[in-house]
Design a protein around this motif. Structure first.
Motif, PDB file in Angstrom:
ATOM      1  N   ASP A 154      -4.405   1.911  -8.001  1.00 46.08           N
ATOM      2  CA  ASP A 154      -5.611   1.857  -7.178  1.00 46.08           C
ATOM      3  C   ASP A 154      -6.056   0.419  -6.929  1.00 46.08           C
ATOM      4  O   ASP A 154      -6.629   0.106  -5.872  1.00 46.08           O
ATOM      5  N   ALA A 155      -5.791  -0.456  -7.885  1.00 46.81           N
ATOM      6  CA  ALA A 155      -6.135  -1.868  -7.703  1.00 46.81           C
ATOM      7  C   ALA A 155      -5.326  -2.486  -6.550  1.00 46.81           C
ATOM      8  O   ALA A 155      -5.846  -3.270  -5.745  1.00 46.81           O
ATOM      9  N   THR A 189      -4.088  -0.807  -3.987  1.00 44.87           N
ATOM     10  CA  THR A 189      -4.608  -0.208  -2.753  1.00 44.87           C
ATOM     11  C   THR A 189      -5.926  -0.858  -2.343  1.00 44.87           C
ATOM     12  O   THR A 189      -6.165  -1.127  -1.158  1.00 44.87           O
ATOM     13  N   ALA A 190      -6.785  -1.115  -3.302  1.00 45.33           N
ATOM     14  CA  ALA A 190      -8.080  -1.727  -2.991  1.00 45.33           C
ATOM     15  C   ALA A 190      -7.905  -3.147  -2.438  1.00 45.33           C
ATOM     16  O   ALA A 190      -8.596  -3.544  -1.479  1.00 45.33           O
ATOM     17  N   GLU A 191      -6.983  -3.909  -2.991  1.00 41.60           N
ATOM     18  CA  GLU A 191      -6.736  -5.279  -2.479  1.00 41.60           C
ATOM     19  C   GLU A 191      -6.182  -5.238  -1.059  1.00 41.60           C
ATOM     20  O   GLU A 191      -6.546  -6.062  -0.209  1.00 41.60           O
ATOM     21  N   CYS A 192      -5.331  -4.287  -0.783  1.00 42.56           N
ATOM     22  CA  CYS A 192      -4.787  -4.134   0.570  1.00 42.56           C
ATOM     23  C   CYS A 192      -5.896  -3.765   1.565  1.00 42.56           C
ATOM     24  O   CYS A 192      -5.956  -4.319   2.672  1.00 42.56           O
ATOM     25  N   ASP A 193      -6.756  -2.863   1.181  1.00 43.55           N
ATOM     26  CA  ASP A 193      -7.846  -2.465   2.075  1.00 43.55           C
ATOM     27  C   ASP A 193      -8.807  -3.632   2.323  1.00 43.55           C
ATOM     28  O   ASP A 193      -9.319  -3.802   3.442  1.00 43.55           O
ATOM     29  N   SER A 194      -9.056  -4.437   1.293  1.00 44.20           N
ATOM     30  CA  SER A 194      -9.944  -5.592   1.451  1.00 44.20           C
ATOM     31  C   SER A 194      -9.373  -6.599   2.453  1.00 44.20           C
ATOM     32  O   SER A 194     -10.101  -7.112   3.324  1.00 44.20           O
ATOM     33  N   LYS A 245       0.826  -1.207   0.000  1.00 40.92           N
ATOM     34  CA  LYS A 245       0.000   0.000   0.000  1.00 40.92           C
ATOM     35  C   LYS A 245       0.861   1.257   0.000  1.00 40.92           C
ATOM     36  O   LYS A 245       0.588   2.230  -0.734  1.00 40.92           O
ATOM     37  N   GLU A 277      -9.683  -5.175   6.033  1.00 37.66           N
ATOM     38  CA  GLU A 277     -11.037  -5.302   6.569  1.00 37.66           C
ATOM     39  C   GLU A 277     -11.348  -6.746   6.974  1.00 37.66           C
ATOM     40  O   GLU A 277     -11.955  -6.995   8.026  1.00 37.66           O
ATOM     41  N   GLU A 328      -5.106   3.540 -12.431  1.00 34.92           N
ATOM     42  CA  GLU A 328      -6.043   2.451 -12.225  1.00 34.92           C
ATOM     43  C   GLU A 328      -5.336   1.212 -11.645  1.00 34.92           C
ATOM     44  O   GLU A 328      -5.865   0.524 -10.755  1.00 34.92           O
TER      45      GLU A 328
END
Length: 348
Positions: free
Chosen positions: A246-247, A249-254, A229, A257, A243
């Motif tokens: 951001d992919a 970053t989105a996988e890290c946030d998932s 991240k 969570e 893009e």
């Protein structure tokens, strides 16, 4: 005649006196003993004199004072030098000896049976020793486990439920009573009972190892999330499409969570309960995040415009040279058909 008779009697008296002198020993005055009981020095030894006198008489007839016949019995005098003393008779006779037909020692069959019996005795002794060692191991573990269960601490106190500890206490008590009633069982019996008694502690050890592994995998996944991240938001990789970054970053946030939800559920569980995390799932999530992020971040940086123009010129020059070589090749192929090189099939 009277004178002759008197002379004869006198001669006979002299002979008798000589014989008496030869037979009877001379008398000597025995030395008196002193007050201390010791004999005087140089005193006459009466027994030694008798022994010497008997030796002289023995020389006449042979050893021992008796006539010996070849091969006959031999006599030995016992108790004095008198010729009237009794003797013991010693007989020497040859003893017939014969050798048996069978050789000395065991035969092959008897020896084989003895060896088999010896091996059986050895096995019996070894089994007795092994059974004794297994019994000692079983009793030692029973006493140690009883102390651990009663203390309520350690591995059993942390990773075993109260019901499991109560049931284990009963098993330990039964095992102790059984060991007193069965002191001469075989080694396999003690070994099987020891394995059965160790099941609860092994289960607690597995629970501890699983929780430790889960903690390590969770830490590894959190470290990967933090790393990729931060890398996706770094200015070094601004040349990569937004893009794609951001992919990452989105996988890290998932993953973050997902970890947060499971950690809340795990805190509500006891250590002897099954964990909500799966070691395999944690491993897969970490490897997937690493693979996707590495693929995007490994994209090469684009070259500056000047270098790109220079590379274009160099490419044009190389293209022109290739075209010239192609023309030269076509001229060579279109030579005078009268020559052998211009003819197909080598001028044939």
């Amino acid at each position: 005649s009277a004178a002759a008779g008197a002379g004869g009697e006198a001669a006979e008296g002299e002979e008798k006196s000589k014989d008496n002198e030869a037979e009877e020993p001379m008398e000597f005055d025995r030395p008196e003993e002193s007050e201390a009981g010791d004999k005087k020095a140089g005193a006459f030894n009466w027994r030694f004199w008798q022994w010497g006198r008997g030796g002289k008489e023995a020389d006449k007839d042979g050893p021992g004072g008796e006539a010996t016949a070849a091969g006959g019995p031999q006599k030995r005098k016992v108790g004095g030098s008198s010729s009237k003393a009794k003797g013991t008779v010693v007989r020497r006779e040859p003893v017939a000896m014969s050798r048996l037909g069978q050789a000395i020692g065991y035969g092959d069959k008897v020896l084989s049976q003895a060896q088999q019996a010896e091996q059986q005795y050895r096995k019996t002794d070894e089994s007795v020793v092994e059974a004794e060692n297994k019994r000692n191991d079983f009793e030692t573990y029973v006493f140690e486990l009883r102390d651990r269960v009663s203390s309520g601490g350690g591995l059993l106190g942390e990773f075993a439920s109260p019901e499991e500890r109560a049931a284990l206490g009963k098993e330990v008590e039964e095992a102790e009573n059984w060991s007193y009633e069965h002191p001469e069982e075989e080694a396999a019996v003690y070994d099987d009972r020891l394995k059965t008694l160790k099941k609860t502690e092994k289960e607690c050890a597995n629970r501890k190892a699983t929780l430790e592994t889960v903690d390590e995998k969770v830490k590894a996944l959190k470290a990967s999330i933090k790393k990729y991240k931060a890398t996706a938001n770094s200015k070094i990789y601004e040349y990569i499409a937004k893009e794609k970054l951001d992919a990452i970053t989105a996988e890290c946030d998932s993953n973050t969570e997902w970890l947060g939800e499971l950690e809340k559920r795990q805190k509500a569980l006891e250590k002897w309960e099954a964990p909500v995390f799966s070691v395999a799932e944690l491993t897969v999530r970490n490897s997937t995040l690493t693979s996707n992020s590495t693929k995007i971040l490994s994209e090469p940086r684009p070259k500056p415009p000047a270098e790109a123009a220079k590379d274009g010129k160099d490419g044009d020059k190389k293209t022109g040279k290739k075209d010239d070589k192609a023309e030269d090749g076509s001229d060579a192929a279109g030579k005078d058909p009268g020559t052998s090189e211009g003819k197909p099939n080598g001028g044939k």
